[in-house]
Design an enzyme around this catalytic site. Structure first.
Site, PDB file in Angstrom:
ATOM      1  N   LEU A  13       0.827  -1.206   0.000  1.00  0.00           N
ATOM      2  CA  LEU A  13       0.000   0.000   0.000  1.00  0.00           C
ATOM      3  C   LEU A  13       0.862   1.257   0.000  1.00  0.00           C
ATOM      4  CD1 LEU A  13      -3.107  -0.890   2.181  1.00  0.00           C
ATOM      5  CD2 LEU A  13      -2.974  -0.659  -0.278  1.00  0.00           C
ATOM      6  N   ILE A  14       0.682   2.137   0.960  1.00  0.00           N
ATOM      7  CA  ILE A  14       1.444   3.389   0.910  1.00  0.00           C
ATOM      8  C   ILE A  14       2.768   3.199   1.620  1.00  0.00           C
ATOM      9  CG2 ILE A  14       1.470   5.840   1.427  1.00  0.00           C
ATOM     10  CD1 ILE A  14      -1.442   5.945   1.149  1.00  0.00           C
ATOM     11  N   HIS A  15       3.632   2.508   0.958  1.00  0.00           N
ATOM     12  CA  HIS A  15       5.002   2.302   1.411  1.00  0.00           C
ATOM     13  C   HIS A  15       5.810   3.370   0.681  1.00  0.00           C
ATOM     14  CE1 HIS A  15       8.990   0.370   1.166  1.00  0.00           C
ATOM     15  NE2 HIS A  15       8.654  -0.177   2.318  1.00  0.00           N
ATOM     16  N   GLY A  16       6.811   3.894   1.296  1.00  0.00           N
ATOM     17  CA  GLY A  16       7.587   4.981   0.705  1.00  0.00           C
ATOM     18  C   GLY A  16       7.928   4.782  -0.752  1.00  0.00           C
TER      19      GLY A  16
END
Length: 165
Positions: A13-16
């Site tokens: 998902l919103i991983h760097g």
């Protein structure tokens, strides 16, 4: 400039890395995460919103709420980066009347009954069949880990799951 939707399945998902690389490529102004579990988990929602670049609006929706939002305004104006954690929820959204032109499949951990398909992509046979069914509906699907990688077609799944139809 016309609005663009960039749709990706990635269990991070919103991983760097997911956000920074892909958001730049798609010139995204907004991120829409569609995941039933995350939508009801305040802690995960906070983490995801905190992880996103500060100039991007982040919406975290259940499949049902995403279908409602789509019918109202197709996730608003501007370029939108749509993220899913698994393929099942894409199929559910499609059943609710939402369809995307193109979907990129990124990392899906090789766990449980999943077999490695491509780089860091693991799928169970039912997930692979779900992707084939989505593709049959006219959606372009491909595997692509990094924006600089070559896109790989779903046909590579047949090596692991020859009975896909």
């Amino acid at each position: 400039m016309a609005k663009k939707l960039a749709v990706r399945v990635d269990d991070r998902l919103i991983h760097g890395q997911v956000v920074t690389q892909w958001v730049k490529v798609f010139y995204a102004q907004k991120i829409v995460v569609i995941d039933d579990q995350v939508a009801i988990d305040k802690m995960q929602k906070s983490i995801l919103k905190f992880a996103a670049p500060p100039d991007l609006k982040v919406s975290i929706l259940s499949v049902e709420k995403a279908a409602e939002a789509w019918k109202k305004n197709k996730f608003g104006s501007g370029n939108v980066f749509v993220l899913f954690r698994d393929v099942k929820q894409i199929a559910e959204l499609q059943e609710a009347g939402v369809s995307f032109d193109e979907i990129t499949i990124g990392q899906m951990a090789v766990i449980h009954d999943r077999k490695q398909i491509y780089k860091q992509v693991g799928l169970s046979e039912s997930e692979a069949q779900t992707l084939m069914d989505i593709e049959k509906s006219g959606v372009k699907l491909c595997f692509q880990m990094q924006p600089t990688d070559r896109k790989e077609s779903l046909e590579i799944m047949r090596k692991t799951f020859p009975n896909l139809h």
